[in-house]
Design a protein around this motif. Structure first.
Motif, PDB file in Angstrom:
ATOM      1  N   HIS A  29      47.626  57.258  35.923  1.00  0.00           N
ATOM      2  CA  HIS A  29      47.279  55.850  35.892  1.00  0.00           C
ATOM      3  C   HIS A  29      45.951  55.624  36.601  1.00  0.00           C
ATOM      4  O   HIS A  29      45.484  56.463  37.367  1.00  0.00           O
ATOM      5  N   PHE A  30      45.330  54.500  36.329  1.00  0.00           N
ATOM      6  CA  PHE A  30      44.156  54.071  37.074  1.00  0.00           C
ATOM      7  C   PHE A  30      44.437  52.675  37.610  1.00  0.00           C
ATOM      8  O   PHE A  30      45.467  52.077  37.314  1.00  0.00           O
ATOM      9  N   ARG A  31      43.521  52.135  38.409  1.00  0.00           N
ATOM     10  CA  ARG A  31      43.772  50.854  39.066  1.00  0.00           C
ATOM     11  C   ARG A  31      42.702  49.847  38.658  1.00  0.00           C
ATOM     12  O   ARG A  31      41.510  50.103  38.747  1.00  0.00           O
ATOM     13  N   LEU A  57      48.077  45.832  36.628  1.00  0.00           N
ATOM     14  CA  LEU A  57      47.244  46.298  37.730  1.00  0.00           C
ATOM     15  C   LEU A  57      46.996  47.792  37.655  1.00  0.00           C
ATOM     16  O   LEU A  57      45.921  48.277  37.979  1.00  0.00           O
ATOM     17  N   SER A  58      48.002  48.549  37.204  1.00  0.00           N
ATOM     18  CA  SER A  58      47.893  50.011  37.196  1.00  0.00           C
ATOM     19  C   SER A  58      48.357  50.556  35.849  1.00  0.00           C
ATOM     20  O   SER A  58      49.459  51.086  35.731  1.00  0.00           O
ATOM     21  N   ASP A 118      48.279  33.586  42.646  1.00  0.00           N
ATOM     22  CA  ASP A 118      48.330  34.644  43.649  1.00  0.00           C
ATOM     23  C   ASP A 118      48.513  35.960  42.911  1.00  0.00           C
ATOM     24  O   ASP A 118      48.302  36.034  41.703  1.00  0.00           O
ATOM     25  N   GLY A 119      48.911  36.978  43.625  1.00  0.00           N
ATOM     26  CA  GLY A 119      49.122  38.261  42.971  1.00  0.00           C
ATOM     27  C   GLY A 119      47.819  38.994  42.746  1.00  0.00           C
ATOM     28  O   GLY A 119      46.729  38.479  42.984  1.00  0.00           O
ATOM     29  N   PRO A 120      47.927  40.199  42.252  1.00  0.00           N
ATOM     30  CA  PRO A 120      46.744  41.060  42.198  1.00  0.00           C
ATOM     31  C   PRO A 120      45.732  40.670  41.136  1.00  0.00           C
ATOM     32  O   PRO A 120      44.531  40.838  41.336  1.00  0.00           O
ATOM     33  N   GLY A 159      34.609  36.966  42.804  1.00  0.00           N
ATOM     34  CA  GLY A 159      34.251  36.397  41.516  1.00  0.00           C
ATOM     35  C   GLY A 159      35.176  36.865  40.409  1.00  0.00           C
ATOM     36  O   GLY A 159      36.284  37.341  40.635  1.00  0.00           O
ATOM     37  N   ARG A 160      34.684  36.728  39.199  1.00  0.00           N
ATOM     38  CA  ARG A 160      35.443  37.160  38.027  1.00  0.00           C
ATOM     39  C   ARG A 160      35.039  38.599  37.709  1.00  0.00           C
ATOM     40  O   ARG A 160      33.883  38.885  37.435  1.00  0.00           O
ATOM     41  N   GLU A 161      36.009  39.480  37.759  1.00  0.00           N
ATOM     42  CA  GLU A 161      35.794  40.907  37.603  1.00  0.00           C
ATOM     43  C   GLU A 161      36.292  41.362  36.233  1.00  0.00           C
ATOM     44  O   GLU A 161      36.932  40.594  35.509  1.00  0.00           O
ATOM     45  N   THR A 162      36.016  42.614  35.881  1.00  0.00           N
ATOM     46  CA  THR A 162      36.437  43.129  34.574  1.00  0.00           C
ATOM     47  C   THR A 162      37.559  44.132  34.739  1.00  0.00           C
ATOM     48  O   THR A 162      37.457  45.071  35.544  1.00  0.00           O
ATOM     49  N   ALA A 163      38.616  43.940  33.961  1.00  0.00           N
ATOM     50  CA  ALA A 163      39.772  44.833  33.968  1.00  0.00           C
ATOM     51  C   ALA A 163      40.034  45.349  32.550  1.00  0.00           C
ATOM     52  O   ALA A 163      39.424  44.896  31.575  1.00  0.00           O
ATOM     53  N   LEU A 164      40.974  46.306  32.452  1.00  0.00           N
ATOM     54  CA  LEU A 164      41.227  47.029  31.205  1.00  0.00           C
ATOM     55  C   LEU A 164      42.722  47.059  30.926  1.00  0.00           C
ATOM     56  O   LEU A 164      43.527  47.322  31.832  1.00  0.00           O
ATOM     57  N   GLN A 165      43.098  46.800  29.670  1.00  0.00           N
ATOM     58  CA  GLN A 165      44.508  46.722  29.295  1.00  0.00           C
ATOM     59  C   GLN A 165      44.763  47.538  28.029  1.00  0.00           C
ATOM     60  O   GLN A 165      44.106  47.325  27.000  1.00  0.00           O
TER      61      GLN A 165
END
Length: 539
Positions: A3-5, A315-316, A250-252, A288-294
């Protein structure tokens, strides 16, 4: 399973647009009023990224002097056709005024959409082609019949009309470099409202339209619709949102929305999207607004869904089925050498950096030339990097001999012209002094106090220490071992989108860096020997 975070791009990297060309994957994000414009990162495995280019580097492509806070470059879109990279982007010149519901009165805004291209991602990008000013978030779709289409959201300034008037499409002739034919409204959005950020993908004869909805705050979402015809009509995804944080504060990973889709060579789909990570119990996201991957999947019914089918951001998530390809590039050590500004750093608005700073005027130093007041929208000598951690220390050493109170230089924690904390050297009643200036969003007032009087001659070192929402400054004469207090505990949570008066645009993130002012117009310089940033978040 490995996994990655999330997030994959930390600290102020919003509105991601993703593109795969063979084994190379590119990801463009918004830069707003920070110059050069647009960040393009490169990866081979979707997890490890390096900054490959900031393509808008000259005045003919981008001049943001006078652009209001959180305007400038919005939502770039990156695509590939005819052996060239195509980048479309908005330069927002006027944000206008809005009521809280965003629907009453007249709201005039200026959104200018442009296109540039290049044969290499890190090459010389062309001068821009003007496209339109009808709305923001432009994107190019290259159909398999050889035609290209420009999409953007449509802005309606009229009284008592929804400001976000849906998505429009118009053909773009790549050979002519111009829009042709009529503009077509193709999608009015869902009840979530605020329909923006369009992207189109073609699969199994269906045109899949992906949009952002719900506004880029807690109710943000990725929504999809599909049609057999590019110009519609479109049917909305039966599940509603494809990805959303369901209004969680809230939350990650909160604020999940504004996504784009990439398909790997094996056909597996992955969604990049923006998100925010709130400080505990504060509902504020200074990074700020960050970039995530799904990771995503295509269902048997032909609709896109998350792996679990619940639209929740992960998240992971599991690592993509690609060999890990970390970049072994040296990390900047904080020292200054002649040449280009280190990649970590950017400046505000101006396409003429030579008037703001120099790395060659005094080799081994960054020289800032005193310009307009801190927070100026035109000519500001402020060089900074993104805050990418909830805990960090930042240090610098400067040599600065102000003439009087109209000159200042120092270390700044900055969000925009109305939100910052600034520890700086100036002069007061003939004495060289250390002062603290803060701008707070609650009353739009500046507060300033003298921290230390009769500073010793010679270089002074300044330090910022951040732990979550608590910021403290320190100082010492160069060569001393002990640090002295430069402030009490300051509220660093104000350096966030959420700490804002109603109606003002706040879409960026916190930065930390160095600045210099000379409102007497003499350009009095300050020389910085180094600028070091150390992230202290636990693994």
């Amino acid at each position: 399973m490995t996994h990655f975070r999330n997030p994959i791009l930390r600290g102020f990297n919003p509105d991601p647009s993703i593109l795969r060309v063979d084994e190379d994957i590119y990801l463009a994000t918004s830069t707003f009023e920070w110059f050069p414009g647009v960040q393009i990162h490169h990866s081979r495995d979707l997890v490890n990224w390096r900054l490959a280019a900031r393509p808008l580097t000259r005045a003919s492509q981008l001049d943001m002097r006078g652009d209001p806070d959180s305007c400038g470059v919005w939502a770039p879109d990156l695509s590939y056709a005819d052996g060239r990279f195509w980048l479309v982007y908005t330069d927002v010149k006027r944000f206008g005024q809005s009521t809280l519901d965003g629907s009453t009165g007249v709201t005039l805004r200026d959104f200018h959409n442009y296109l540039v291209s290049a044969d290499r991602i890190d090459g010389a990008w062309s001068d821009p082609v003007y496209l339109n000013s009808s709305g923001f978030d432009p994107a190019l779709f290259h159909d398999d019949d050889g035609r290209s289409w420009l999409l953007n959201m449509l802005w309606d300034h009229r009284p008592n009309k929804p400001r976000f008037a849906g998505i429009v499409a118009q053909e773009f002739d790549r050979a002519q470099g111009a829009l042709v034919g009529e503009r077509h409204p193709i999608f009015t959005g869902t009840d979530r409202g605020f329909t923006e950020g369009p992207h189109v993908y073609k699969r199994d004869g269906w045109y899949h339209l992906l949009v952002a909805e719900g506004g880029t705050s807690w109710g943000h979402a990725v929504v999809m619709a599909r049609s057999r015809n590019l110009l519609g009509p479109y049917e909305v995804h039966p599940d509603g949102a494809v990805l959303t944080s369901h209004g969680r504060r809230d939350g990650p990973l909160a604020r999940a929305g504004h996504g784009d889709l990439v398909e790997l060579a094996d056909g597996t789909p992955w969604l990049v999207y923006l998100c925010g990570r709130p400080l505990p119990d504060l509902e504020r996201c200074p990074l700020g607004r960050e970039t995530a991957l799904q990771p995503m999947r295509w269902g048997e019914d032909g609709w896109l869904r998350t792996m679990a089918g619940d639209a929740e951001p992960d998240l992971s998530p599991p690592r993509p089925d690609l060999p890990a390809a970390p970049w072994n590039e040296p990390v900047w050590n904080g020292d200054f050498t002649p040449g280009e500004l280190p990649q970590d750093l950017q400046w505000l608005r101006s396409p003429e950096p030579e008037k703001l700073f120099s790395l060659s005027a005094r080799p081994g130093f960054l020289r800032l030339y005193g310009r307009e007041t801190v927070g100026s929208l035109f000519s500001q000598a402020l060089v900074a990097r993104r805050q990418q951690h909830f805990r960090y220390t930042a240090t610098t050493r400067l040599e600065f001999d102000p003439i009087d109170y109209q000159q200042a230089a120092g270390l700044i924690c900055y969000y925009n012209s109305t939100k910052f904390h600034y520890l700086h050297i100036s002069r007061d009643e003939g004495r060289r002094v250390l002062q603290l200036m803060s701008a707070w969003p609650d009353d739009r007032r500046f507060r300033m106090s003298i921290v230390a009087t009769d500073l010793p001659d010679g270089p002074i070192e300044l330090k910022a220490e951040l732990i979550m929402a608590e910021l403290r400054f320190h100082w010492r004469a160069a060569g001393d071992d002990a640090w002295q207090d430069g402030s009490d505990i300051l509220d660093a949570s104000i350096l966030s989108d959420e700490a804002s008066l109603p109606g003002l645009p706040n879409f960026t993130g916190a930065f930390v860096g160095v600045a210099c002012q000379d409102v007497a117009g003499l350009g009095t310089p300050a020389d910085f020997a180094f600028f070091r940033y150390e992230g202290l978040d636990p693994d």
